[in-house]
Design a protein around this motif. Structure first.
Motif, short mmCIF file in Angstrom:
data_model
loop_
_atom_site.label_atom_id
_atom_site.label_comp_id
_atom_site.label_asym_id
_atom_site.label_seq_id
_atom_site.Cartn_x
_atom_site.Cartn_y
_atom_site.Cartn_z
N LYS A 129 0.85 -1.21 0.00
CA LYS A 129 0.00 0.00 0.00
C LYS A 129 0.88 1.25 0.00
O LYS A 129 0.60 2.22 -0.72
CB LYS A 129 -0.93 0.01 1.22
N ILE A 130 1.92 1.23 0.81
CA ILE A 130 2.86 2.37 0.86
C ILE A 130 3.47 2.58 -0.52
O ILE A 130 3.54 3.71 -1.02
CB ILE A 130 3.95 2.14 1.93
N LEU A 131 3.90 1.50 -1.16
CA LEU A 131 4.51 1.62 -2.49
C LEU A 131 3.53 2.19 -3.51
O LEU A 131 3.90 3.04 -4.32
CB LEU A 131 5.02 0.26 -2.96
N LYS A 133 12.86 1.22 5.93
CA LYS A 133 13.22 -0.17 5.63
C LYS A 133 13.08 -0.47 4.14
O LYS A 133 13.90 -1.19 3.58
CB LYS A 133 12.36 -1.13 6.45
N LEU A 134 12.05 0.09 3.50
CA LEU A 134 11.89 -0.09 2.06
C LEU A 134 13.06 0.54 1.30
O LEU A 134 13.51 0.02 0.29
CB LEU A 134 10.55 0.49 1.58
N GLU A 135 13.55 1.66 1.80
CA GLU A 135 14.73 2.29 1.19
C GLU A 135 15.98 1.43 1.43
O GLU A 135 16.77 1.20 0.50
CB GLU A 135 14.94 3.69 1.77
N ILE A 141 1.52 -2.66 -8.91
CA ILE A 141 1.84 -3.16 -7.56
C ILE A 141 0.61 -3.92 -7.07
O ILE A 141 -0.46 -3.35 -6.93
CB ILE A 141 2.21 -2.01 -6.60
N PRO A 142 0.77 -5.23 -6.82
CA PRO A 142 -0.39 -6.04 -6.42
C PRO A 142 -0.88 -5.70 -5.02
O PRO A 142 -0.18 -5.04 -4.24
CB PRO A 142 0.17 -7.46 -6.47
N GLU A 143 -2.08 -6.17 -4.71
CA GLU A 143 -2.63 -5.98 -3.36
C GLU A 143 -1.83 -6.79 -2.35
O GLU A 143 -1.64 -6.36 -1.23
CB GLU A 143 -4.10 -6.43 -3.34
N LYS A 144 -1.40 -7.99 -2.76
CA LYS A 144 -0.55 -8.82 -1.90
C LYS A 144 0.28 -9.74 -2.75
O LYS A 144 -0.04 -10.03 -3.89
CB LYS A 144 -1.36 -9.58 -0.85
#
Length: 157
Positions: A11-13, A44-46, A152-155
């Motif tokens: 979701k953030i992405l 953390k994503l970075e 970007i998928p939901e999951k």
């Protein structure tokens, strides 16, 4: 590297891909989370190199970069040798470098102001790279869609 992204990360992405200028408090509000928790996830994503960079998208016409071209480059290098690709990537007008399957070794995406600038690039940059055998250029007449957004998928499974 293994990424292990959960639904919140995804979701953030999606939100940041739609608007890289979204601030942390807005992300937190949309996700129903504390701002500190969201900031930690973004960091953390970075760190995991999932979020690679933040960019402004500039209108190429506004800076006199009206000509878009794709150039297929035939090279004499051994499969897996990346030297030519690295040299191509150093040319400022080259936006993308792709090592491709088929007769050509590379495909590059190039923006220049006009055809004279494209010819100059080919004569003064491409022809100087050792190993380039030939080029084949496609000039774009009109761009219908140009976007770098990923689905970007939901999951993830």
């Amino acid at each position: 590297m293994e990424y292990k992204l959960d639904e919140i990360d995804l979701k953030i992405l999606r939100m940041m891909q739609d608007n890289a200028r979204i601030n942390n408090s807005e992300l937190a509000r949309e996700l129903g989370m504390a701002p500190s928790a969201v900031l930690e996830r973004v960091k953390k994503l970075e760190q995991k190199e999932v979020l690679l960079a933040y960019h402004a998208r500039v209108n190429p016409t506004a800076i006199d970069q009206k000509m878009l071209s794709f150039i297929f480059i035939k090279v004499d290098e051994i499969i897996g040798d990346e030297e030519t690709g690295k040299l191509l990537a150093e040319i400022p007008e080259v936006l993308e470098v792709h090592d491709i399957a088929g007769d050509d070794g590379y495909m590059i995406k190039v923006r220049t102001s006009d055809s004279l600038a494209l010819v100059s690039l080919m004569r003064n940059s491409l022809s100087k790279i050792q190993g380039v055998i030939s080029t084949r250029t496609i000039i774009v007449l009109q761009t219908v869609k140009e976007d770098n957004k990923l689905i970007i998928p939901e999951k993830l499974d």
